[in-house]
Design an enzyme around this catalytic site. Structure first.
Site, PDB file in Angstrom:
ATOM      1  N   ASP A 150       1.021  -1.631   0.134  1.00 46.48           N
ATOM      2  CA  ASP A 150       0.161  -0.056  -0.054  1.00 46.48           C
ATOM      3  C   ASP A 150       1.118   1.135   0.105  1.00 46.48           C
ATOM      4  OD1 ASP A 150      -2.391   1.945   0.504  1.00 46.48           O
ATOM      5  OD2 ASP A 150      -1.394   1.398   2.410  1.00 46.48           O
ATOM      6  N   PHE A 151       0.336   2.793  -0.191  1.00 46.82           N
ATOM      7  CA  PHE A 151       0.897   3.473  -0.416  1.00 46.82           C
ATOM      8  C   PHE A 151       0.993   3.990   1.245  1.00 46.82           C
ATOM      9  CE2 PHE A 151       1.728   8.165  -1.113  1.00 46.82           C
ATOM     10  CZ  PHE A 151       3.023   7.869  -1.776  1.00 46.82           C
ATOM     11  N   ASP A 152      -0.038   4.573   0.760  1.00 46.46           N
ATOM     12  CA  ASP A 152      -0.940   6.127   2.613  1.00 46.46           C
ATOM     13  C   ASP A 152      -0.838   5.248   3.540  1.00 46.46           C
ATOM     14  OD1 ASP A 152      -1.103   8.862   1.204  1.00 46.46           O
ATOM     15  OD2 ASP A 152      -2.120   7.432  -0.432  1.00 46.46           O
ATOM     16  N   ASP A 181      -1.531  -0.425   5.777  1.00 48.70           N
ATOM     17  CA  ASP A 181      -2.472   0.078   7.129  1.00 48.70           C
ATOM     18  C   ASP A 181      -3.441  -0.588   7.452  1.00 48.70           C
ATOM     19  OD1 ASP A 181      -2.389   1.974   5.461  1.00 48.70           O
ATOM     20  OD2 ASP A 181      -2.938   3.353   7.407  1.00 48.70           O
TER      21      ASP A 181
HETATM   22 MG   LIG Z   1      -3.336   3.015   3.402  1.00 48.56          MG
END
Ligand SMILES: [Mg+2]
Length: 259
Positions: free
Chosen positions: A27-29, A209
């Site tokens: 994932d990124f953010d 997350d």
């Molecule tokens: Mg995320």
């Protein structure tokens, strides 16, 4: 039971060293970068960018970023050519030799656009709210809004899609998503990318997350799945605290695969 990744790092790295191939999805953010109040205000640490590039060019390893952002947005932010990308939680995927658009999402494009225009009309200008048409899904962020405004936003979203059977809403902590009914998710994207990039025997690693990442953790029950952030029930096998610890793990991963 979820274990602290760094308590079990030796056995995790041993699995990675002995695997025929490794597929890394992330994932990124909130995973590669900390969450920002304004999604436009993030930049990837150049060291992490270099690590992703290095990992993506090692013969035994393939890498994909799987995010809720649009494909165009995530390609611009990560800017590494040697890896694959899945945007809109997997509704659009681009890898070497693969260009996938989710069929249900393509069909829902028109009602989604109408809903985005209506919500922009009703919500933009209220404190902390952004409405983003991401082409195959729609994000209303209210991370920086007071509780009263969040309630107004959630009510407006539910009202806007009440008569639209092709769309549904998922309300989270940072904001809401409006998505096409029957479309894929991060779990289907992770399986598709692992198969395409690395083959079915590759050891999968997945980092994320948010609730949407749980779909990927569940789709990879034999993989090294890692939840980032404060403790919370999760389908992931391991957990780490922060994007900083993710970067630490990526260093160790690079060393293990390159050795
Ligand atoms: Mg995320």
């Amino acid at each position: 039971m979820t274990a602290d990744l760094f308590d079990e790092l030796d056995s995790v790295l041993e699995r990675i060293r002995s695997a025929p191939a490794v597929w890394l999805g992330t994932d990124f953010d909130g995973t590669l970068v900390p969450h920002a109040a304004n999604p436009g205000d993030v930049a990837l640490d150049p060291q992490v960018m270099d690590l992703l590039r290095e990992l993506g060019t090692l013969p035994r390893c393939r890498v994909a970023v799987v995010t809720g952002r649009s494909l165009a947005d995530i390609r611009r932010l990560v800017a590494v050519h040697e890896i694959a990308y899945a945007g809109n939680h997997g509704l659009e995927i681009q890898a070497l030799g693969l260009d996938h658009r989710d069929a249900a999402a393509v069909l829902a494009r028109e009602p989604l656009e109408r809903t985005a225009l209506r919500l922009a009309d009703e919500l933009v200008g209220r404190p902390g709210i952004t409405v983003q048409d991401k082409r195959f899904s729609l994000a209303v962020d209210y991370y920086a809004s007071p509780m009263e405004i969040r309630r107004i936003a959630v009510a407006a979203i539910d009202a806007a899609i009440a008569g639209v059977p092709m769309l549904f809403a998922r309300h989270g902590v940072h904001g809401s998503e409006v998505r096409p009914v029957g479309a894929g998710h991060k779990g289907t994207a992770a399986l598709r990318l692992r198969e395409h990039q690395s083959g079915p025997d590759a050891l999968p690693i997945f980092l994320g997350d948010e609730l949407t990442d749980e779909d990927a953790f569940e789709a990879l029950p034999d993989g090294i799945t890692i939840r980032v952030g404060d403790p919370r029930p999760t389908a992931a096998r391991y957990c780490v605290d922060s994007p900083r610890e993710v970067a630490r793990f990526l260093h160790r991963l690079r060393d293990a695969i390159a050795s």
